[in-house]
Write a protein that holds these residues in place. Structure first.
Motif, mmCIF file in Angstrom:
data_model
loop_
_atom_site.group_PDB
_atom_site.id
_atom_site.type_symbol
_atom_site.label_atom_id
_atom_site.label_comp_id
_atom_site.label_asym_id
_atom_site.label_seq_id
_atom_site.Cartn_x
_atom_site.Cartn_y
_atom_site.Cartn_z
ATOM 1 N N ASN A 1 1.026 -1.159 -0.165
ATOM 2 C CA ASN A 1 0.164 0.287 -0.027
ATOM 3 C C ASN A 1 0.601 1.081 0.071
ATOM 4 O O ASN A 1 0.766 2.496 -0.534
ATOM 5 N N LEU A 2 2.166 1.389 0.560
ATOM 6 C CA LEU A 2 2.609 2.542 0.932
ATOM 7 C C LEU A 2 3.790 2.589 -0.552
ATOM 8 O O LEU A 2 3.256 4.036 -1.212
ATOM 9 N N LEU A 3 4.659 1.841 -1.405
ATOM 10 C CA LEU A 3 5.240 1.521 -2.040
ATOM 11 C C LEU A 3 4.760 1.531 -3.413
ATOM 12 O O LEU A 3 4.822 2.938 -3.905
ATOM 13 N N LEU A 4 3.554 1.089 -3.028
ATOM 14 C CA LEU A 4 2.844 0.810 -5.123
ATOM 15 C C LEU A 4 1.522 1.725 -4.665
ATOM 16 O O LEU A 4 0.732 1.428 -5.425
ATOM 17 N N GLY A 5 1.262 2.103 -3.566
ATOM 18 C CA GLY A 5 0.482 3.659 -4.355
ATOM 19 C C GLY A 5 -1.170 2.567 -3.502
ATOM 20 O O GLY A 5 -1.894 3.149 -4.609
ATOM 21 N N GLY A 6 -1.727 2.146 -2.827
ATOM 22 C CA GLY A 6 -2.816 1.388 -3.060
ATOM 23 C C GLY A 6 -3.434 1.884 -1.501
ATOM 24 O O GLY A 6 -3.834 3.320 -1.684
ATOM 25 N N LYS A 7 -3.977 2.217 -0.872
ATOM 26 C CA LYS A 7 -5.238 1.940 -0.005
ATOM 27 C C LYS A 7 -4.432 3.025 1.217
ATOM 28 O O LYS A 7 -3.104 3.234 1.153
#
Length: 104
Positions: free
Chosen positions: A97-103
């Motif tokens: 989520n943090l690195l790939l821009g998720g929730k």
């Protein structure tokens, strides 16, 4: 860039392999190398550590005139593997989520 694999993940690799059945050091190492870039010498200390923690037991079997040390997961090892798997699910979701821009 090379991401270092945390100790708890290496322990989880070994326990996961042994949850499928008993195995010996070289075979365990070769299995891990299919999935992770670690040196062969890295895994023998992992095997000693999980044995010392009571997560695996060992026994020797004669093979081609020599003894081969096999590792077997214990009930405590299975419990630890279940815990590690649950923690990994949460950790990997958070990282993705943090690195790939998720929730958010």
């Amino acid at each position: 860039m090379s991401i270092q694999i945390p100790t708890v993940v290496l322990d989880g690799f070994v326990l996961s392999i042994l949850a499928e059945g008993d195995s010996y050091g070289y075979a365990i190492t070769q299995h891990v190398l299919k999935y992770a870039d670690v040196s062969e010498s890295t895994l023998y200390p992992v095997l000693r550590r999980v044995k010392k923690q009571g997560l695996v037991t060992t026994y020797d079997e004669p093979t081609n005139g020599r003894n081969r040390r096999y590792y077997r997961i214990t009930n405590e090892g299975r419990t630890k593997l279940d815990e590690t798997r649950q923690e990994w699910i949460q950790f990997s979701e958070n990282v993705n989520n943090l690195l790939l821009g998720g929730k958010k």
